[in-house]
Design a protein around this motif. Structure first.
Motif, short mmCIF file in Angstrom:
data_model
loop_
_atom_site.label_atom_id
_atom_site.label_comp_id
_atom_site.label_asym_id
_atom_site.label_seq_id
_atom_site.Cartn_x
_atom_site.Cartn_y
_atom_site.Cartn_z
N VAL A 263 54.82 55.71 50.38
CA VAL A 263 54.64 55.36 51.62
C VAL A 263 53.27 54.82 52.23
O VAL A 263 52.99 53.91 52.79
CB VAL A 263 55.03 56.68 52.64
CG1 VAL A 263 54.51 56.45 54.14
CG2 VAL A 263 56.15 57.17 52.16
N MET A 264 52.05 55.27 51.49
CA MET A 264 50.93 55.00 51.91
C MET A 264 50.55 53.66 51.30
O MET A 264 50.06 52.74 51.83
CB MET A 264 49.90 55.87 51.25
CG MET A 264 48.35 55.62 51.66
SD MET A 264 48.35 55.62 53.38
CE MET A 264 48.32 57.47 53.84
N GLY B 64 52.77 51.31 50.83
CA GLY B 64 53.43 50.27 51.66
C GLY B 64 52.71 50.06 52.90
O GLY B 64 52.74 49.01 53.58
N ALA B 65 52.05 51.23 53.35
CA ALA B 65 51.33 51.10 54.54
C ALA B 65 50.05 50.13 54.56
O ALA B 65 49.50 49.40 55.55
CB ALA B 65 50.92 52.51 55.18
N VAL B 66 49.52 50.14 53.21
CA VAL B 66 48.32 49.16 53.11
C VAL B 66 48.70 47.99 52.73
O VAL B 66 47.62 47.12 52.30
CB VAL B 66 47.22 49.91 52.05
CG1 VAL B 66 46.87 51.19 52.62
CG2 VAL B 66 47.98 50.09 50.62
N THR C 104 56.31 47.02 48.00
CA THR C 104 56.70 47.86 46.96
C THR C 104 57.88 47.50 46.50
O THR C 104 58.28 47.71 45.25
CB THR C 104 56.85 49.26 47.73
OG1 THR C 104 57.86 49.24 48.81
CG2 THR C 104 55.52 49.82 48.16
N ASN D 138 51.76 57.51 45.73
CA ASN D 138 52.03 57.51 46.95
C ASN D 138 52.73 56.31 47.43
O ASN D 138 52.11 55.44 48.11
CB ASN D 138 50.89 58.08 48.04
CG ASN D 138 51.38 58.44 49.24
OD1 ASN D 138 52.30 57.85 49.89
ND2 ASN D 138 50.69 59.47 49.85
#
Length: 308
Positions: free
Chosen positions: A195-196, A198-200, A204, A193
């Motif tokens: 997007v996830m 990168g969110a944490v 990336t 995943n």
């Protein structure tokens, strides 16, 4: 055909063919591991993978010449230096290619095929211009020359044994990088995943670049090993690129264990059939069997993982 041989001779022939298959298996594994990282984890179809391998082979060739001319006393150990420099050179080129080309094409995987195919042609011409069109070969250190007797009728080449040991070592290194390091966790998180991940807080973009560079660096090490069993030329990488993709797809993209199992199956089948048939016919039959299995099990021997 078999009536002309005794049972002992037949056993020796099959043993030698099996060992030849193990050497081919080692080359397939070294080539396919880098491609498994790039294609399996990133979804990039890198048609220039063979040229990254040949860059490593040329680095090994020039390092051997340098040691022979300027450091002859240390010539017996030049290969280890060459292998490290081949990894650095191919990896650095991989980082540059990812930054200049690949990062713009992650959402268009088929475009990566066209772009890297063009890159392959460009690199072949660069090698031809810089190093010449003729094939070159390295001088093997004396401790790699000769054969090791197993029985009275079976001898195995020492350089082949070295290539197999190298394949085992690189396989273990890739396994620990992918499944026992923080970098490997980040790569697998992005694969599952993006997007996830990168969110944490995972970078990336840099992880993608490093992954591509390491995959190309492993191809460079494969090129170093290739010089032990074959000559190096501008187009030599194209001889293995189809087989390498076949190994990765058959084993299941993204699966290190699948890549190793696939490489072993294909190399042994091809080597044994070459005893009964011509080399080209053995390749054709091996390809037909693999295609037939993929029609039944399209995800390969092991589960196929796709980038999201």
């Amino acid at each position: 055909m078999f009536s002309d041989f005794t049972m002992a001779e037949l056993g020796a022939i099959f043993a030698m063919q099996g060992f030849a298959g193990l050497i081919l298996f080692s080359v397939f594994v070294l080539m396919a591991l880098g491609l498994a990282i790039i294609f399996g984890q990133m979804g990039v179809i890198n048609m220039a993978h063979g040229e990254f391998m040949i860059l490593g082979a040329y680095v090994t060739y020039f390092v051997s010449i340098f040691f022979a001319d300027y450091m002859p006393a240390l010539f017996s150990g030049y290969f280890f230096v060459a292998m490290f420099l081949a990894f650095i050179a191919s990896g650095a080129l991989g980082l540059l290619v990812e930054w200049a080309i690949i990062r713009h094409l992650y959402k268009r995987p088929l475009d990566t095929l066209l772009a890297t195919w063009g890159l392959s042609l460009i690199l072949q011409q660069v090698y031809r211009t810089a190093f010449g069109a003729r094939e070159v070969g390295v001088t093997i250190p004396s401790w790699m020359m000769g054969s090791m007797p197993v029985t009275d009728m079976i001898e195995v080449p020492i350089n082949g044994i070295f290539v197999m040991i190298l394949a085992v070592g690189i396989s273990l290194a890739v396994y620990f990088m992918m499944f026992r390091s923080n970098w490997g966790k980040q790569v697998r998180a992005i694969n599952q995943n993006r997007v996830m991940a990168g969110a944490v807080g995972i970078n990336t973009e840099w992880t993608d670049r490093l992954t591509f560079g390491i995959g190309c660096g492993v191809a460079g090490v494969a090129g170093s090993a290739f010089t032990m069993i074959g000559s190096t030329g501008p187009t030599a990488g194209q001889l293995y690129i189809v087989d390498t993709f076949l190994v990765v797809v058959f084993g299941g993209a993204g699966s290190i264990l699948g890549t190793i199992a696939s490489a072993f199956s294909i190399s042994q089948a091809q080597s044994i059939m070459e005893f009964f048939l011509s080399g080209s016919m053995a390749k054709v039959l091996t390809l037909l069997v693999v295609v037939g299995i993929l029609m039944i099990r399209p995800q390969g021997l092991f589960s196929l993982k796709l980038r999201k």
